[in-house]
Scaffold this active site. Structure first.
Site, PDB file in Angstrom:
ATOM      1  N   SER A 139       0.865  -1.177   0.000  1.00  0.00           N
ATOM      2  CA  SER A 139       0.000   0.000   0.000  1.00  0.00           C
ATOM      3  C   SER A 139       0.897   1.222   0.000  1.00  0.00           C
ATOM      4  CB  SER A 139      -0.877  -0.016   1.268  1.00  0.00           C
ATOM      5  OG  SER A 139      -1.479   1.246   1.494  1.00  0.00           O
ATOM      6  N   TYR A 152      -1.861  -0.049  10.775  1.00  0.00           N
ATOM      7  CA  TYR A 152      -1.836  -0.516   9.388  1.00  0.00           C
ATOM      8  C   TYR A 152      -0.551  -0.070   8.698  1.00  0.00           C
ATOM      9  CZ  TYR A 152      -3.439  -1.181   4.542  1.00  0.00           C
ATOM     10  OH  TYR A 152      -3.559  -1.570   3.234  1.00  0.00           O
TER      11      TYR A 152
END
Length: 254
Positions: A139, A152
């Site tokens: 990501s 995250y």
């Protein structure tokens, strides 16, 4: 390759979103896709869809956080040419001061250790193929932080380092390591899971953004990278919607 010469691609987290779209893309590119996820009903339905469309596909339930399950899965494969480490996810959006350690643990178990388990288990087969490819879907959170995303972000940074280090360690072997790092992607579940089923809060993530990325956009990117000539390695590919300049700079139409 299989007995009929078809290369085999394993996709984790293939029950929906980017994983399912990637399976479709690789199947269309000529791979036999092995669909893995915990939700067996979904991957079975996808395998049926792909088979009916004339592609080669099979489904196998897999919990990537269970090493014994992963090892048994690896032993069941006759060959592996491509591994797409797609399974992952975000849980919670709390600040560091009040974040739930259970959320952090879950994100590390799936995003980092899950990727480690599957990659370790399949690396011998990928090497034996003579032309293996490991894809790690991270990501933009793997490269820049933002408030409310520490758990995250930390997990994705770790996953990025796993891919980067693996590439260093296996250079000279016939295996490529590709990292694809998407920015804002609208899928049917990602934000909803992160906000514990709060669909209204999940919708606000994309509010005013005309065209966030779709699962198919990311799948196209993965398929393109995988299908480059064997000597070409796409080390890192960051893909964002045009409206997103960074993790914290997004153009929204009011």
């Amino acid at each position: 390759m299989t007995a009929n010469g078809t290369p085999i691609a394993v996709v984790t987290g293939a029950s929906g979103g980017i994983g399912a779209a990637t399976a479709r893309g690789l199947a269309a590119a000529g791979y036999e896709v092995v669909l893995t996820a915990r939700r067996e009903d979904r991957i079975t339905a996808l395998a049926r869809e792909l088979t009916q469309a004339g592609h080669q596909a099979r489904a196998q339930r897999l919990d990537i956080t269970d090493r014994a399950d992963v090892d048994a899965f690896a032993a069941s494969l006759e060959r592996c040419d491509v591994l797409v480490n797609n399974a992952g996810g975000a849980h919670g959006a709390d600040p560091v001061a009040s974040g739930d350690p259970a959320d952090w643990r879950l994100m590390f178990e799936v995003n980092v250790l899950g990727t480690l388990h599957v990659t370790q288990a399949l690396l011998p087969a990928l090497t034996a193929s003579g032309d293996g490819t490991v894809v790690v879907l991270t990501s933009t959170a793997a490269h820049a932080t933002y408030e409310g995303g520490a758990g995250y972000v930390a997990a994705k940074h770790a996953e990025h380092v796993l891919a980067e280090t693996l590439r260093l360690e296996i250079v000279g072997t016939p295996v490529r390591v590709i990292e694809v790092a998407p920015g804002m992607v609208r899928t049917e579940e990602f934000a909803t899971v992160r906000f514990r089923g709060d669909t209204e809060r999940a919708a606000k993530v994309y509010e005013g953004v005309a065209d966030p990325l779709t699962a198919e956009d990311v799948a196209d990117t993965i398929t393109w990278a995988v299908t480059r000539p064997p000597h070409v390695n796409v080390d890192l590919l960051v893909v964002r919607p045009r409206a997103q300049a960074s993790n914290t700079k997004v153009h929204r139409v009011r």
